[in-house]
Scaffold this active site. Sequence first.
Site, PDB file in Angstrom:
ATOM      1  N   GLU A 160       2.913 -20.407 -17.830  1.00 52.42           N
ATOM      2  CA  GLU A 160       2.218 -19.374 -18.595  1.00 52.42           C
ATOM      3  C   GLU A 160       2.602 -17.961 -18.165  1.00 52.42           C
ATOM      4  O   GLU A 160       2.661 -17.050 -18.999  1.00 52.42           O
ATOM      5  CB  GLU A 160       0.700 -19.564 -18.486  1.00 52.42           C
ATOM      6  N   PHE A 210     -15.084 -28.183 -17.202  1.00 53.73           N
ATOM      7  CA  PHE A 210     -13.688 -28.488 -16.881  1.00 53.73           C
ATOM      8  C   PHE A 210     -12.774 -27.411 -17.467  1.00 53.73           C
ATOM      9  O   PHE A 210     -12.860 -27.075 -18.637  1.00 53.73           O
ATOM     10  CB  PHE A 210     -13.315 -29.866 -17.444  1.00 53.73           C
ATOM     11  N   GLN A 211     -11.919 -26.850 -16.625  1.00 53.68           N
ATOM     12  CA  GLN A 211     -10.972 -25.793 -16.979  1.00 53.68           C
ATOM     13  C   GLN A 211     -11.672 -24.571 -17.579  1.00 53.68           C
ATOM     14  O   GLN A 211     -11.190 -23.947 -18.528  1.00 53.68           O
ATOM     15  CB  GLN A 211      -9.880 -26.322 -17.925  1.00 53.68           C
ATOM     16  N   LYS A 252     -13.275 -23.293 -27.878  1.00 51.70           N
ATOM     17  CA  LYS A 252     -12.742 -24.382 -28.688  1.00 51.70           C
ATOM     18  C   LYS A 252     -13.560 -24.621 -29.948  1.00 51.70           C
ATOM     19  O   LYS A 252     -13.003 -24.913 -31.016  1.00 51.70           O
ATOM     20  CB  LYS A 252     -12.679 -25.663 -27.852  1.00 51.70           C
ATOM     21  N   MET A 256      14.504  -6.190   0.157  1.00 54.20           N
ATOM     22  CA  MET A 256      13.766  -4.954   0.363  1.00 54.20           C
ATOM     23  C   MET A 256      12.808  -5.078   1.539  1.00 54.20           C
ATOM     24  O   MET A 256      12.605  -4.111   2.290  1.00 54.20           O
ATOM     25  CB  MET A 256      13.012  -4.554  -0.908  1.00 54.20           C
TER      26      MET A 256
END
Length: 575
Positions: free
Chosen positions: A49, A111-112, A161, A482
Site C-alpha cells: 500500500e 477485525f482490521q 463497508k 548519508m
Amino acid sequence: MKLTGAQIFFQALKMEGVDTIFGYPGGAVMDLYDEMYRQDIRHILVRHEQGGVHAADGYARSTGRVGVSLVTSGPGATNAVTGIATAFLDSVPLVVFTGQVPTRFIGNDSFQEVDITGITRSCTKHNFLVRDVRQLPQTIRQAFNIARSGRPGPVLVDLPKDVIQSVVERADIDFPSDVQEELPSRKYLEMRCREALDLLLKAEKPLILCGGGILRGKASEEFRKLVTRLNIPVTSTLMGIGSFPGHSPLWLGMVGMHGTYYANMAVSHCDLLFAVGARFDDRVTSKVEAFAPHAKIIHVDIDPLSLEKVVRTHVAIQSDCKPVLQLLNDMLDEALPKRQGDQYSSYSPYSHWREEIARWKKKVPLSYCRNENIKPQYVIQKLNKITNGQAIITTDVGQHQMWAAQFYNFDYPDTFLTSGGLGTMGYGLPAAIGAQVAHPERLVVNIAGDGSIQMNIQELATAVEYDLPVKVIILNNGYLGMVRQWQEMYYGKRYSQSGISGCPDFVKLAAAYGALGLRTDRPDLVEEILRQGIAHPGVAVMDFRIEPLEGVYPMVKPGAPLTEMLLGQQTAAIM
C-alpha cells in the site's frame, strides 16, 4: 433505478476525470473491487500500500492531476500513511480511499479496524469518514476540490463497508456540480506586484529563488519568461528543480545544505531575494538569522501560513504563483523599452553582479575528484548526456538524491520527482511507476541507493506485470551513505549500523522479477551499461558499484550560515 454505494463511488470518480487507481484489495473494499470488474477504469495492482500511494504521488507530480489510491482497512490504511505524509509535506494533490469496518462496529476494536481519520489528521489537508451513502458524491467532490485547490495536498476518505454495500434510489443521490476556487482580488495582486517590481528594478544584486509552488501551480512558462526578461540569476530549492532550465547561464543550481558554493554565496550577498513558491525550510535557510542578511525579501506563496513564518519579508504576496508571474510580466511590458516591433529587450543592469557570481563559480565549481573507482557523480553526468536531460527522474532519499539534484541538468518542469519534506526512502521506484503509467511514451529513470531501493523493491513486480519499462539505477556503495557521511563528519567516524554489506545480488534479483539486470564496477563501462539498460524495452536494473566513501559536497553543517561550507577534501570552512 437503484444504485449501490460502490456504483455511486465509481460514478463520482468518473465525474472527477479519474482514469487510473493505484491500489490493493482487502476485505473492507471487496465490494468496490467487485464493482471495478464492471467498470472502465484502469487499476494498477501494487505490491504494498505504501507503494500504491507513492505511485499515485508520482502520477500526480508528473501530470498536475490528482492522484488516486485505494486500500483496505486496518494495516492497508496504516501502510498508506507514509505515502500520505510524503505527499502532504511536498504539497502533492492526492485522494486516498481507505476501507473501514461497518459503521455499527466502529469503536469496538473490530477485525482490521483502525481510526485512520485520527491517525492521518496531522498529515492530510482534510479527511472524511462517510457514514451515509447519500453523502458519498458530495464528499468525493469535496475531497478532490480540497486536494487540488490552494496549497495542494492529500485528502483521505474513509469508507465503511456497509456504506459501500448500501442500496439507494438514484433519485435520492445528488451528484454536485463544480465548485469554483476563490482567487485573490485583482486590486490586491496589482498593488503587491507593483511593490515587488519596484524593488526588483531598483536592486543592484537581485536573486530569484524558485520553489515547488511554481511546479504545482503550472507556472514554469511564466516564470522562465520573467527571469529571461529581467536577466536575474536563479537558484532553487530541492522541490523547485525543473522550474528553470538547468543549462541556462542564469541557473545557479540548488541552494542550502548541499547547494552549490555560488548559489549559497549569492543568497548571502544579494540585496534582494525574490522567493516564488518556496517555504524557507531549514535545509534551505540553515541559520535563519544569517540567511540573506543584506537582502530585502519578496515572498510569493499560496499558503498564508508560510508567509512571515520563517523569514521577515518586505513584500508578501498570498497567491498562486501563476497569476502573480503573469501580472509581473504584463507590468514589465509597460516598464521595459521595446525593440524590433513586439520584441522586448532584456533588462541588463546587473552585469557586475553576474560577474561576481561568475568569480564564485570559477573559484569553487561543482566538481569531484576522479580515481580508479566509479564516482556516482560521473554516473549522473553520463545519464544526463545520454538522455539529453529529457528523462523523468525519480529518486529515493540520501546521497544519490543530492548527486542527482546537483549533476543532472533538469531543463523541463515536472521531471524531477523526489521526497523533499519528509525525506522518504522507498519513494523512488513506485513514483517512477506512477510517472510511467501517466507517460508511457517517456523515459522514466529511478536513481536509488542500495539501501533505499530495498524499501519498496517489491514494486519491480508491478512494473514488470504492467509492461512499464522503468529503468532503475542503483548507486551501490555498501552503506546507508548519508548516515555514514554524517557519522564520519560529526560522530568521530563511529559507523554504527550504517554498513549494509548484506545486500542481495541485484542482477539476480532483477532476473527473478523478470527484469534485465546489469552490473559494473569499472568507470570505462558506465556509459555502455547505461545505454544498454536504457535501450532495453522492458524494466532494467543497473547496479553501479561506486566509490564506497564518496561524500556529498558542498555541505553546510546544520545551524551554520550558508557561507560556511565544507568542500570535499577541504576540512576547513570557506568563508
